[in-house]
Design a protein around this motif. Sequence first.
Motif, short mmCIF file in Angstrom:
data_model
loop_
_atom_site.label_atom_id
_atom_site.label_comp_id
_atom_site.label_asym_id
_atom_site.label_seq_id
_atom_site.Cartn_x
_atom_site.Cartn_y
_atom_site.Cartn_z
N THR A 5 51.82 56.71 94.81
CA THR A 5 51.20 56.13 93.61
C THR A 5 52.28 55.85 92.58
O THR A 5 53.07 56.73 92.22
CB THR A 5 50.15 57.09 93.01
OG1 THR A 5 49.16 57.37 94.00
CG2 THR A 5 49.50 56.46 91.80
N GLN A 25 40.05 47.04 89.39
CA GLN A 25 40.36 48.25 90.15
C GLN A 25 40.03 48.02 91.63
O GLN A 25 38.96 47.53 91.99
CB GLN A 25 39.56 49.42 89.60
CG GLN A 25 39.89 50.75 90.26
CD GLN A 25 39.18 51.92 89.60
OE1 GLN A 25 38.61 51.77 88.52
NE2 GLN A 25 39.22 53.08 90.24
N THR A 58 47.81 48.50 96.02
CA THR A 58 46.41 48.45 95.59
C THR A 58 46.27 49.14 94.24
O THR A 58 46.79 50.25 94.04
CB THR A 58 45.49 49.13 96.62
OG1 THR A 58 45.70 48.54 97.89
CG2 THR A 58 44.03 48.98 96.22
N SER A 60 44.72 51.41 91.95
CA SER A 60 43.83 52.55 92.14
C SER A 60 43.03 52.88 90.87
O SER A 60 41.88 53.34 90.97
CB SER A 60 44.64 53.77 92.58
OG SER A 60 45.61 54.09 91.60
N SER A 61 43.61 52.64 89.72
CA SER A 61 42.88 52.97 88.47
C SER A 61 43.44 52.14 87.32
O SER A 61 44.63 51.79 87.30
CB SER A 61 42.99 54.46 88.14
OG SER A 61 44.35 54.82 87.90
N GLU A 80 48.86 52.06 93.99
CA GLU A 80 49.20 52.71 95.25
C GLU A 80 50.00 51.72 96.10
O GLU A 80 49.52 50.65 96.45
CB GLU A 80 47.94 53.15 96.00
CG GLU A 80 47.20 54.29 95.30
CD GLU A 80 45.99 54.75 96.11
OE1 GLU A 80 45.67 54.08 97.11
OE2 GLU A 80 45.38 55.76 95.73
#
Length: 691
Positions: A5, A25, A58, A60-61, A80
């Motif tokens: 991450t 997200q 990706t 993630s948040s 990520e």
Amino acid sequence: MADKTIPIFVPSEKPVKLAKWKIKQGTVVTQGQVLFLYKDLAGDGEELKKFKSSHAGTVSSIKVKEGDVVEPSSAVADLEECRHPTVMMEMCAECGADLRSEETKKLDVAIVPMVHSVPELKVSEELAQKLGKEDAERLLKDRKLVLLVDLDQTLVHTTNDNIPPNLKGVLHFFLRGPGGPGRWCHTRLRPRTQEFLESAAKNYELHICTFGARQYAHAVAELLDPEKKYFSHRILSRDECFDPRTKAANLKALFPCGDNMVCIIDDREDVWRHAANLIHVRPYSFFQSTGDINAPPPIEEKPKLTIGKNGTQPQVQEMPTLDAEPDENLEKPANNFEKPTEGSNGKVIKEVMEEKPVDIKEGNEKIEEVELPPAEPVWTETSDGQIEVEDPDDYLIYLEDILKRIHKHFYDVYDKMGQKQIPDLKIVIPEVKSEVLTGTSLVFSGLVPTHQKLETSRAYLVARSLGAEVTQDFTDKTTHLVAVRAGTAKVNTSRRITEKKSSKLHVVTPDWLWSCAERWERVEEKLYTLQRGGQSSCRRPPAHCSSPPPPPAPVAALRRRTPSGRFMDTINPLLSFSSDDIADMDREVEDIFNESDESSTDDEKPSQDDVDDEENLKEDQLIRIDEESTQDRLQETQDSSNESENDEEQPRPRKRPRKSTPPSDEEPPDDDDSSWNLMGAALEREFLAQD
């Protein structure tokens, strides 16, 4: 799919205002993609700036909303990093990253090629396990298994030789080679191939595994399955094989969760490393002068002169090339073919295409033709002008029944386990085969050589794999006597046992046992009864009936200790010296011999008389003198035998008179025995040198 991450920070040392997000997200982003727009509060505050991602992955948040002011040390989102689970030609299929760069080479990228015909498409081990588990669940839900099907000499037989274009049942197709004119391929499908595929597809998911090139494999698949309802894209050719000599290397990639549900049919078991889940089928041969054109070359095999195809002269090239005009060549036969004419016996006679063996003598280009054996197929011409060849092969009937029994036994075991554990076909298939001759007890006569143990013979291994018991002599449970010829002691004993017992003792030829091994069923004994005065020529089982068991795993040998118990005593002392030490020792030995030779040369200087003496002659001179003396002795013996009648008192000469020299004080007296000993030693060395 993603392990690392990466937090995304504001690219400024002063507070900024996040104006608008360009992603959500869970969005997969690529390197250089715009993530959000922001305003720098330290400047005029009206100009929108773009923030681009420095990594692929990706989201993630997202931690900051639109319109919020973000401090320089605060993270606005978490990313990520992409682990590149799917790769196509060194490019990630998810993030689009170029994996040829040095940074991405350090990452764990996809390495498992799960698609048969597209080896460039690879997935990660984690994704491969997931996909393999889904495939297994789908097969169990449909109550199917996987069947790997070989092509050449299993379902088809292909030749590159010139054959008549009107041969019935033979399919022709043209393959263009890279940078070459290409070649014609003529393929004959095994009888009942379509019925076999239709029946097998009900219980198995069919895959093609062949050592033919990719172009050839897809061309034959098009002939077998033009609608692509049996094989679809599941075609593995030689171009996708990891190892050019074995197909077993691809099993781990095709089935990452294991090959428990995989069954294999092939005419060669060596390319599968004698796998336990292999059904060794009888090779199909339609073109009598052609074998498997796509067989892998044997290890350390030297090229040998082979007999020409179809009775023609031997060709230098393995696969002849033809003109790159498929349409014209298909319509017009080759110039070598003559129009078939019908002989007096109704057979088609062709001057070129007859399957006749030839006798090629070394150093002579003349080819001598011999008569056809009676077992050759009969060629007949139909009313529509096509040439039809008798093809009695019916093996696919038995193979279809074998596959049905394996499928039924597998799911019977699966149901007994409560559908919680998947059975292994490497155990199921030998169990099905061992039920063929269960309850029988065999005795062999003439099958096992006298110097070989019964347990190591091929016949014993075949019988045991079928579930039969084998004993050396007759017992109360003996049901069959497998004898090579009549009149042996065991055959005569079997007749007396049959007269005493109520149950019949079957006396059969070895062909009965080989047929049972080929069909996986107990064949009727009446078809292979040993007749009086009869003799069988099939003492050894065919190749497809005598699968040797897999070699045992190597066991590490225990180290033997010496009486002293020290490990150094078990090592060759020469191994403890280096190559330089051994070279120094060799030079010392040579110096010692050279010194001794020089000293002996200085001490002993032969005189001229010694050189001329017969005892100091060279070896070739001694041999010549010995030959002359032998001829003289033979001549003198004949003369003495002729003169013995006239003068019996005349003494017989025993030795050839030799030239004598006056003895000197310095040299020893001349001795005839010593000279003869020297000549005999020279002759002995001559004969030993010739051997």
